[in-house]
Write an enzyme that holds these catalytic residues in place. Structure first.
Site, mmCIF file in Angstrom:
data_model
loop_
_atom_site.group_PDB
_atom_site.id
_atom_site.type_symbol
_atom_site.label_atom_id
_atom_site.label_comp_id
_atom_site.label_asym_id
_atom_site.label_seq_id
_atom_site.Cartn_x
_atom_site.Cartn_y
_atom_site.Cartn_z
ATOM 1 N N PHE A 192 -10.840 -0.859 7.899
ATOM 2 C CA PHE A 192 -11.343 -0.874 9.267
ATOM 3 C C PHE A 192 -12.373 -1.986 9.378
ATOM 4 O O PHE A 192 -12.726 -2.620 8.388
ATOM 5 C CB PHE A 192 -11.965 0.477 9.635
ATOM 6 C CG PHE A 192 -12.881 0.996 8.594
ATOM 7 C CD1 PHE A 192 -12.417 1.884 7.640
ATOM 8 C CD2 PHE A 192 -14.197 0.574 8.533
ATOM 9 C CE1 PHE A 192 -13.258 2.349 6.643
ATOM 10 C CE2 PHE A 192 -15.040 1.047 7.544
ATOM 11 C CZ PHE A 192 -14.565 1.933 6.587
ATOM 12 N N HIS A 193 -12.852 -2.215 10.562
ATOM 13 C CA HIS A 193 -13.828 -3.268 10.864
ATOM 14 C C HIS A 193 -13.229 -4.651 10.738
ATOM 15 O O HIS A 193 -13.348 -5.457 11.627
ATOM 16 C CB HIS A 193 -15.071 -3.203 9.956
ATOM 17 C CG HIS A 193 -16.014 -2.117 10.331
ATOM 18 N ND1 HIS A 193 -17.122 -1.814 9.598
ATOM 19 C CD2 HIS A 193 -16.028 -1.268 11.364
ATOM 20 C CE1 HIS A 193 -17.757 -0.808 10.162
ATOM 21 N NE2 HIS A 193 -17.106 -0.467 11.235
ATOM 22 N N THR A 194 -12.640 -4.948 9.578
ATOM 23 C CA THR A 194 -12.137 -6.297 9.382
ATOM 24 C C THR A 194 -10.650 -6.316 9.736
ATOM 25 O O THR A 194 -9.862 -5.670 9.065
ATOM 26 C CB THR A 194 -12.293 -6.702 7.905
ATOM 27 O OG1 THR A 194 -13.589 -6.337 7.482
ATOM 28 C CG2 THR A 194 -12.068 -8.176 7.726
ATOM 29 N N PRO A 195 -10.260 -7.075 10.752
ATOM 30 C CA PRO A 195 -8.836 -7.139 11.057
ATOM 31 C C PRO A 195 -8.116 -7.956 9.991
ATOM 32 O O PRO A 195 -8.719 -8.839 9.381
ATOM 33 C CB PRO A 195 -8.796 -7.852 12.411
ATOM 34 C CG PRO A 195 -10.077 -8.588 12.503
ATOM 35 C CD PRO A 195 -11.078 -7.883 11.652
#
Ligand code: BDR
Ligand code: CA
Length: 320
Positions: free
Chosen positions: A232-235
């Site tokens: 999550f957070h980082t695509p």
């Protein structure tokens, strides 16, 4: 511009190397001392790496070797992420900068006490040296303006379900520092996972086209291939790099790039959850905040600052 006097405590490591390149390229910082932590690698290796990288960058700075082991736990390293040497497949010429005759704790004490103004400590490894300093020499506290640390997490861990690497390696040290009363900015995984760089952005560095830029790019490529996945957070986590340690230095030079909250933070020191940072976002402990915990970053500004720093350092480094 008035440069901020800083001490950098680090365990290079690839993202530590990026943080050092940024710090020494910055017009805003006057780096008075670099101290080394055992963390990503053994103390011998992180010290050698600091010497080799900073010699290559042609900077003149005192490098003082830190403590060999975490305060109570055996050292766990991260050679799976940074490679056996710490810089992936990249090697630097043999260092010309020596190691200081004084150890890290004594060097930090003397540099802090000699400074005309309170100094900032940028710490991007476990906090062993900083904790030892604060325990042994509490008289330095008024000489520390601020500790900007990469470590901890409220969102979940990269070493255990809840513990981030730097907090996990030496949780006792982290807890000592959080209890010290010194102002702390915590760049934990909450924000560092959002401070990512994409492959096209790394290509901006490759485009500089010099051997220096190539070394930076190759370190980053290795780092990317070995990073933990962050769901999550980082695509597109397989094509993006999290620049953890860079956050702790940019939080000093350009604090407005981030936002965060003042919270009370404590560190679990024992058991399966050791290294977990409890971040009291909602004030449930009733305790006064002891840290400013970053959670959001202006990513475009962050990436531009990094690329600018590499471009500026590139003009200084002679690499045939
Ligand atoms: C931290 O762990 C280390 O491997 C990195 O250098 C960074 O300081 C991220 O959890
Ligand atoms: Ca580090």
């Amino acid at each position: 511009m008035n440069k901020k006097p800083v001490i950098i405590d680090t365990d290079p490591g690839i993202d530590d190397a990026m943080m050092l390149i940024y710090a020494f390229a910055s017009d805003a910082l006057d780096v008075k001392l670099v101290t080394t932590e055992a963390g990503n690698l053994s103390q011998a290796k992180t010290s050698y790496n600091a010497q080799a990288l900073l010699s290559y960058l042609q900077v003149d700075v005192e490098i003082a070797k830190g403590l060999e082991h975490p305060i109570l736990r055996p050292l766990e390293v991260a050679e799976d992420i940074h490679g056996e040497t710490g810089f992936g497949t990249i090697t630097f010429p043999a260092p010309t900068l020596p190691l200081s005759e004084r150890g890290a704790v004594e060097a930090m004490r003397q540099v802090l006490l000699a400074s005309d103004e309170p100094m900032t400590i940028i710490a991007t490894g476990p906090l062993t040296n900083v904790a030892a300093l604060l325990l042994a020499h509490p008289e330095v506290k008024p000489h520390i303006a601020h500790i900007s640390w990469m470590g901890g997490s409220a969102v979940g861990g990269n070493m255990s379900p809840t513990a981030e690497f730097n907090a996990y390696v030496d949780p006792h040290a982290a807890e000592i520092v959080f209890r010290s009363g010194v102002r702390i900015t915590m760049s934990g995984l909450d924000v560092t996972h959002k401070a990512y760089v994409t492959l096209p952005e790394v290509a901006r560095i490759r485009a500089i086209g010099t051997p220096f830029a190539q070394r930076v790019e190759q370190m980053l490529t290795f780092y990317l291939a070995n990073m933990h996945e962050t769901p999550f957070h980082t695509p597109n986590y397989s094509t993006t790099l999290r620049f953890h340690d860079l956050c702790a230095v940019i939080a000093v030079t350009h604090p407005h790039v981030f936002s965060g909250m003042d919270c009370y933070v404590s560190v679990v020191v024992d058991g399966q959850a050791a290294g977990t940072t409890h971040v009291d976002y909602m004030g449930r402990t009733g305790l006064l905040p002891n840290a400013h915990v970053l959670h959001t970053v202006d990513r475009d500004a962050f990436v531009d600052l990094f690329v600018d720093a590499v471009t500026r350092m590139n003009e200084r480094v002679q690499d045939a």
